[in-house]
Design a protein around this motif. Structure first.
Motif, short mmCIF file in Angstrom:
data_model
loop_
_atom_site.label_atom_id
_atom_site.label_comp_id
_atom_site.label_asym_id
_atom_site.label_seq_id
_atom_site.Cartn_x
_atom_site.Cartn_y
_atom_site.Cartn_z
N ILE A 101 0.92 -1.33 -0.03
CA ILE A 101 -0.01 -0.08 -0.04
C ILE A 101 0.89 1.22 0.03
CG2 ILE A 101 -1.70 1.16 1.15
CD1 ILE A 101 -2.20 -1.35 2.77
N SER A 102 0.61 2.30 -0.78
CA SER A 102 1.30 3.45 -0.91
C SER A 102 1.05 4.37 0.03
CB SER A 102 1.18 4.02 -2.45
OG SER A 102 2.01 5.23 -2.25
N LEU A 103 2.11 4.80 0.71
CA LEU A 103 1.39 5.94 1.91
C LEU A 103 1.93 7.49 1.24
CD1 LEU A 103 2.92 4.10 4.95
CD2 LEU A 103 0.49 4.15 4.33
N ASP A 104 1.30 8.45 2.00
CA ASP A 104 1.66 9.99 1.41
C ASP A 104 3.14 10.47 1.94
OD1 ASP A 104 1.12 10.06 4.11
OD2 ASP A 104 -0.45 11.50 3.86
N ARG A 105 3.99 9.41 2.11
CA ARG A 105 5.25 10.22 2.73
C ARG A 105 6.57 9.66 1.93
NH1 ARG A 105 4.16 12.04 7.91
NH2 ARG A 105 2.21 12.63 8.03
N THR A 106 7.56 10.41 1.75
CA THR A 106 8.70 9.98 1.29
C THR A 106 9.47 9.82 2.55
OG1 THR A 106 9.88 12.26 1.44
CG2 THR A 106 8.47 11.67 -0.52
N PRO A 107 10.63 8.84 2.40
CA PRO A 107 11.55 8.66 3.56
C PRO A 107 11.84 9.73 4.29
CG PRO A 107 11.97 7.29 1.74
CD PRO A 107 11.19 8.23 1.22
N ALA A 108 12.14 11.07 3.63
CA ALA A 108 12.66 12.36 4.26
C ALA A 108 11.57 12.97 4.90
CB ALA A 108 13.31 13.09 3.29
N ASP A 109 10.20 12.84 4.90
CA ASP A 109 9.20 13.62 5.25
C ASP A 109 9.25 13.16 7.01
OD1 ASP A 109 8.44 14.76 3.51
OD2 ASP A 109 6.91 13.21 2.66
N PRO A 110 8.82 13.98 7.80
CA PRO A 110 8.66 13.83 9.41
C PRO A 110 7.50 13.11 9.68
CG PRO A 110 7.96 16.01 8.74
CD PRO A 110 8.58 15.56 7.64
N VAL A 111 7.68 12.18 10.73
CA VAL A 111 6.45 11.60 11.21
C VAL A 111 5.59 12.25 12.19
CG1 VAL A 111 7.70 9.35 11.08
CG2 VAL A 111 7.69 10.57 13.28
N ASP A 112 4.26 12.26 11.96
CA ASP A 112 3.23 12.82 12.71
C ASP A 112 2.99 12.30 14.42
OD1 ASP A 112 2.90 14.41 10.60
OD2 ASP A 112 1.03 13.44 10.24
N ILE A 113 3.09 13.30 15.42
CA ILE A 113 2.84 12.86 16.57
C ILE A 113 1.48 13.25 16.87
CG2 ILE A 113 3.25 13.10 18.91
CD1 ILE A 113 5.62 11.55 17.71
N ARG A 114 0.66 12.24 16.86
CA ARG A 114 -0.83 12.61 17.13
C ARG A 114 -1.53 12.34 18.41
NH1 ARG A 114 -3.93 10.32 11.57
NH2 ARG A 114 -2.51 11.56 10.11
N LEU A 115 -2.52 13.11 18.89
CA LEU A 115 -3.15 12.91 20.09
C LEU A 115 -4.49 12.82 19.82
CD1 LEU A 115 -3.31 12.50 23.01
CD2 LEU A 115 -3.06 15.15 23.35
N ASN A 116 -5.31 11.82 19.96
CA ASN A 116 -6.87 11.69 19.60
C ASN A 116 -7.08 12.29 18.35
OD1 ASN A 116 -7.79 10.92 22.13
ND2 ASN A 116 -7.96 13.08 22.95
N GLY A 117 -6.20 11.68 17.28
CA GLY A 117 -6.21 11.93 16.01
C GLY A 117 -5.90 13.41 15.40
#
Lengths: 248, 97
Positions: B52-68
């Motif tokens: 499944i393709s995701l909307d990120r490249t390896p260089a993109d940061p990851v999101d820290i989510r709280l309650n979505g």
């Protein structure tokens, strides 16, 4: 279980990787077990038994699974000589034969056992079924043995080498009605339990420790809810991909 | 600036005595590596090895989510064989956060 007898095999499958690789691996293992030299290999590709140079050789081992090992009787004695590290000789004394025949027999038995153990062997394929295909086994100089097999046996091996088809469980009517609906998915790297006070004071450079180690598959969330689907991350064409590692 | 480790086995709590009455409450944040969309039909057919393709490249940061909701972003690091996120952005472009 009764094997399904294939009535037709595409001619180009006889030389395909799926039809050749299992036997090349098997011969490598068999030869490594018995012979000091590494010159043993499959010779050519599967071909019609009719007209094959080995077709006139006697069948020395026949299996209920649908294959047979054909060999020239003198060549069989040469197998034992090669295993002992000696060159072929034009004639044999009675003493030679007492040593060489049991050893040759064990070498052939081992080859037959390895063939029977190949994954995909169609257990129960009829012995009376014709064996229309042959594959030579030997060295670059000479074909010493030949493997004859039935269509069912070869078809079973080709199938076992091909990627497994995934059979989908039919959707129930409600799921079928929703089949075209798009849902958002997320690949979750991990979780961290944090106090609200700490969140208020987060700063650039802080490190949030997650609950997952680097070698664990990651869960896939669907519409914000974690599922049983886990996968590994891969990079394809500069994009991050989620490769499913566990079935649903 | 000195980085601090936060989370399970945290080394330091940053809350001080002047916090609000909920500062001691623990909440669970999620580090989201990437998102995508998929149909329910395709989702139900997923099998081992599917991609499944995701909307990120390896260089993109990851999101820290709280309650979505995204509250921070950061880069993936490993600490003692565990994944961790070193924060590079605080807050979100989402005005509701």
């Amino acid at each position: 279980m009764t094997a399904q007898v294939a009535t037709w095999l595409p001619s180009d499958c006889l030389a395909s990787d799926a039809a050749m690789k299992p036997f090349a691996r098997l011969i490598d293992g068999w030869a490594e077990n018995w012979f000091a030299s590494d010159r043993w290999e499959v010779v050519g590709t599967w071909g019609p038994a009719v007209g094959h140079p080995a077709a006139s050789w006697p069948s020395l081992r026949a299996s209920p699974y649908g294959f047979a090992i054909h060999a020239d009787r003198d060549a069989v004695l040469s197998l034992a000589l090669d295993a002992l590290g000696s060159a072929s000789q034009p004639s044999y004394t009675e003493a030679d034969l007492r040593v060489l025949r049991p050893l040759s027999s064990r070498i052939l038995d081992d080859l037959a056992a390895r063939l029977s153990d190949l994954p995909g062997t169609p257990n129960g394929a009829g012995t009376s079924e014709a064996a229309p295909f042959m594959l030579g086994i030997g060295t670059q100089q000479r074909t010493w043995l030949a493997l004859a097999c039935s269509k069912a046996w070869l078809a079973a091996f080709v199938r076992s080498e091909l990627p497994q088809l995934h059979t989908c469980v039919p959707l129930d009517p409600i799921a079928l009605a929703c089949a075209d609906k798009q849902v958002e998915i997320s690949a979750m790297l991990g979780r961290a339990s944090i106090r609200v006070g700490d969140i208020r004071h987060l700063e650039v450079g802080d490190v949030i420790m997650l609950d997952r180690s680097g070698d664990e598959p990651l869960p896939l969330s669907v519409a914000g809810r974690e599922t049983t689907l886990h996968g590994l991350l891969a990079e394809v064409g500069g994009r991050v991909m989620f490769e499913v590692a566990t079935p649903q | 600036m000195t980085s601090k480790k936060i989370g399970k086995n945290e080394l330091e709590h940053k809350t001080d005595d002047r916090g609000s009455i909920v500062d001691h409450v623990e909440v669970v944040c999620e580090a989201i590596l990437g998102n995508g969309t998929i149909t329910i039909g395709r989702l139900s057919e997923l099998a081992k090895g599917d991609i499944i393709s995701l909307d990120r490249t390896p260089a993109d940061p990851v999101d820290i989510r709280l309650n979505g909701k995204t509250i921070a972003r950061g880069e993936i690091v490993t600490v003692d064989d565990r994944f961790a996120v070193r924060l590079t952005e605080i807050g979100s472009e989402d005005p509701t956060v």
